[in-house]
Design a protein around this motif. Structure first.
Motif, PDB file in Angstrom:
ATOM      1  N   ARG A 122      -6.930   7.267   1.512  1.00  0.00           N
ATOM      2  CA  ARG A 122      -5.979   7.787   0.510  1.00  0.00           C
ATOM      3  C   ARG A 122      -5.352   9.095   0.988  1.00  0.00           C
ATOM      4  NH1 ARG A 122     -10.010   5.695  -2.939  1.00  0.00           N
ATOM      5  NH2 ARG A 122     -11.050   7.716  -3.045  1.00  0.00           N
ATOM      6  N   GLY A 128       3.095  10.212   2.825  1.00  0.00           N
ATOM      7  CA  GLY A 128       4.005   9.091   3.033  1.00  0.00           C
ATOM      8  C   GLY A 128       4.541   9.039   4.448  1.00  0.00           C
ATOM      9  N   ARG A 179      -5.666   1.819   4.838  1.00  0.00           N
ATOM     10  CA  ARG A 179      -5.614   1.391   3.439  1.00  0.00           C
ATOM     11  C   ARG A 179      -7.027   1.441   2.873  1.00  0.00           C
ATOM     12  NH1 ARG A 179      -0.425   2.274   3.324  1.00  0.00           N
ATOM     13  NH2 ARG A 179      -1.271   3.545   5.024  1.00  0.00           N
ATOM     14  N   GLN A 384      -0.858   7.173  -3.700  1.00  0.00           N
ATOM     15  CA  GLN A 384      -0.424   5.794  -3.888  1.00  0.00           C
ATOM     16  C   GLN A 384       1.044   5.625  -3.551  1.00  0.00           C
ATOM     17  OE1 GLN A 384      -2.619   3.210  -4.615  1.00  0.00           O
ATOM     18  NE2 GLN A 384      -0.806   2.139  -3.841  1.00  0.00           N
ATOM     19  N   HIS A 385       1.857   6.601  -3.936  1.00  0.00           N
ATOM     20  CA  HIS A 385       3.278   6.544  -3.601  1.00  0.00           C
ATOM     21  C   HIS A 385       3.470   6.567  -2.080  1.00  0.00           C
ATOM     22  CE1 HIS A 385       7.328   8.258  -2.859  1.00  0.00           C
ATOM     23  NE2 HIS A 385       7.672   7.527  -3.917  1.00  0.00           N
ATOM     24  N   LEU A 387       1.236   5.680   0.293  1.00  0.00           N
ATOM     25  CA  LEU A 387       0.754   4.434   0.881  1.00  0.00           C
ATOM     26  C   LEU A 387       1.781   3.319   0.725  1.00  0.00           C
ATOM     27  CD1 LEU A 387      -2.955   4.535  -0.371  1.00  0.00           C
ATOM     28  CD2 LEU A 387      -2.197   4.820   1.991  1.00  0.00           C
ATOM     29  N   ASN A 388       2.396   3.256  -0.462  1.00  0.00           N
ATOM     30  CA  ASN A 388       3.419   2.233  -0.702  1.00  0.00           C
ATOM     31  C   ASN A 388       4.638   2.446   0.191  1.00  0.00           C
ATOM     32  OD1 ASN A 388       1.782   1.121  -2.675  1.00  0.00           O
ATOM     33  ND2 ASN A 388       2.837   2.128  -4.376  1.00  0.00           N
ATOM     34  N   ALA A 389       5.037   3.713   0.356  1.00  0.00           N
ATOM     35  CA  ALA A 389       6.204   4.012   1.186  1.00  0.00           C
ATOM     36  C   ALA A 389       5.949   3.636   2.645  1.00  0.00           C
ATOM     37  CB  ALA A 389       6.561   5.493   1.074  1.00  0.00           C
ATOM     38  N   ALA A 391       3.859   1.269   3.791  1.00  0.00           N
ATOM     39  CA  ALA A 391       3.870  -0.188   3.921  1.00  0.00           C
ATOM     40  C   ALA A 391       5.285  -0.741   3.782  1.00  0.00           C
ATOM     41  CB  ALA A 391       2.955  -0.808   2.867  1.00  0.00           C
ATOM     42  N   ALA A 392       6.087  -0.130   2.897  1.00  0.00           N
ATOM     43  CA  ALA A 392       7.447  -0.622   2.672  1.00  0.00           C
ATOM     44  C   ALA A 392       8.351  -0.399   3.876  1.00  0.00           C
ATOM     45  CB  ALA A 392       8.045   0.056   1.438  1.00  0.00           C
TER      46      ALA A 392
END
Length: 419
Positions: A122, A128, A179, A384-385, A387-389, A391-392
């Motif tokens: 995390r 990011g 992750r 979380q934001h 990690l998502n960025a 992966a995106a």
């Protein structure tokens, strides 16, 4: 700065690359002194150990690959893949060499704390895309100054593969590993790491048998010293670079990232003696490693210029020409911050580039992240934001290709492994 004390004459002969250019090593390692308590100059025993690490491989993986070469990759590689994904216990009567290897990697060290592994993952997501830029521009780009490490890339044909593809595949592996839950047995990070460890052993077996590999000069291909340097890039350099760019990572978060990468490094085949549980010992080890590196050469400049232009080959959904050139300029400005003019010249990069991106964004980033962290659940939402960025962004790197490590770890990279 004092030079490292030379070992006694009766010590084991070391590869000529070890400490081949102390002046360049001091330039690269010098800024670390500001972050290290006391004098980090290596003792004679430490200096000798760093040199000897260039002669040491990964005995467990090397023994496995020797067996795979004997029975054939067509037979052994599917067994390896299934054991990595499902566990050695799921195979009926697995061959002894395969069983021995997986008995080792599946015996998780007692010091591994799954809670801290997830906390470290995390923490890797807090910033990011900034964290990914640090790895690219401080870890990878700056690492190209170590010419001896580059030699493996040259001899395996990785230069012709293209910087954009290499960056995409390395990023995918890093995301798999960072992750929450990614390093559990059978999880994507665990499987990817074992696949990378296998290809390292295959490359080592292939290169050391080639007549143009000079062991007296370069030591062993993909040796413990070079694997140690890579591990430090993903842990110590990653944390240091983010803080320099204004990411407020706490000491506890940094310790969790070190814990995560200590386990990843162990699973990768890095010997216990080269793994670190805290940032301070990692910084000292990085200082020693940098002192010992061979100086930049023509491969450094070729790799550096190829990575400089890598953003131009990404798969942007819109305004690709503009985004490519903006990202190229942004990465150069970050590299200039970390490398300085001398480092930029060594890598064939324009030394007149100004560090405009860090200058404009570091203070605002620090203020915004500090503010968000004060809100209830702020750190969790930031993570979380981020990690998502991360992966995106994979489709931008891979385009329409399947974002897996098929080419990065495929045995076709070493066609003569069974010879």
């Amino acid at each position: 700065m004092n030079a490292p004390v030379q070992p006694h004459a009766h010590a084991q002969p070391l590869p000529r690359r070890h400490g081949a250019d102390l002046s360049t090593g001091r330039r690269m390692a010098g800024p670390l002194r500001w972050l290290i308590r006391g004098d980090p100059t290596p003792s004679p025993a430490q200096w000798q150990a760093v040199g000897e690490s260039l002669l040491q491989g990964d005995p467990a993986a090397d023994a496995l690959v020797a067996w795979m070469g004997e029975v054939g990759m067509a037979t052994s590689k599917p067994l390896f893949d299934r054991a990595a994904c499902d566990g050695i216990g799921q195979l009926d009567a697995p061959p002894a060499p395969l069983r021995q290897f997986f008995a080792t990697v599946e015996t998780v060290p007692a010091w591994v704390d799954p809670v801290r592994l997830d906390a470290g993952a995390r923490a890797c997501g807090l910033s990011g895309l900034t964290g990914m830029r640090v790895l690219r521009d401080f870890g990878l780009m700056a690492g190209y100054q170590a010419a001896a490490i580059n030699r493996t890339l040259v001899m395996t044909g990785a230069l012709s593969k293209g910087a954009q593809k290499r960056v995409a595949e390395t990023t995918k592996w890093w995301i798999d590993c960072t992750r929450p839950g990614g390093m559990a047995v059978g999880a994507p990070g665990y499987v990817s790491t074992l696949q990378v460890r296998l290809i390292h052993a295959l490359v080592r077996r292939h290169l050391v048998a080639r007549p143009d590999w000079d062991s007296t000069a370069h030591g062993l291909p993909i040796n413990q010293g070079d694997m140690h340097a890579t591990y430090l890039a993903f842990s110590v350099i990653f944390l240091m670079g983010q803080r320099l760019l204004g990411v407020p990572i706490t000491a506890a978060e940094g310790a969790d990232v070190m814990h995560l990468w200590r386990y990843i490094g162990w699973l990768m085949g890095v010997d216990d003696r080269w793994l670190h549980h805290d940032e301070q010992s990692g910084r000292i080890a990085l200082y020693h490693n940098l002192l010992a590196q061979a100086p930049p050469d023509a491969t450094s400049r070729e790799l550096g210029r190829a990575l400089m232009d890598e953003p131009l080959g990404r798969h942007y959904q819109r305004f690709g020409w503009l985004q490519g050139r903006f990202n190229r300029a942004r990465h150069l400005s970050i590299a200039r911050t970390f490398l300085g003019r001398a480092g930029m010249r060594a890598l064939g990069l324009p030394p007149t580039v100004l560090p405009w991106y860090p200058v404009l964004t570091t203070a605002p980033r620090w203020l915004l992240m500090q503010l968000l962290r004060q809100l209830p659940g702020g750190a969790e939402r930031l993570s979380q934001h981020g990690l998502n960025a991360q992966a995106a962004y994979l489709p931008v790197l891979f385009g329409g290709d399947d974002p897996r490590l098929r080419d990065a770890v495929g045995v076709e990279a070493v066609p003569s492994v069974e010879q």
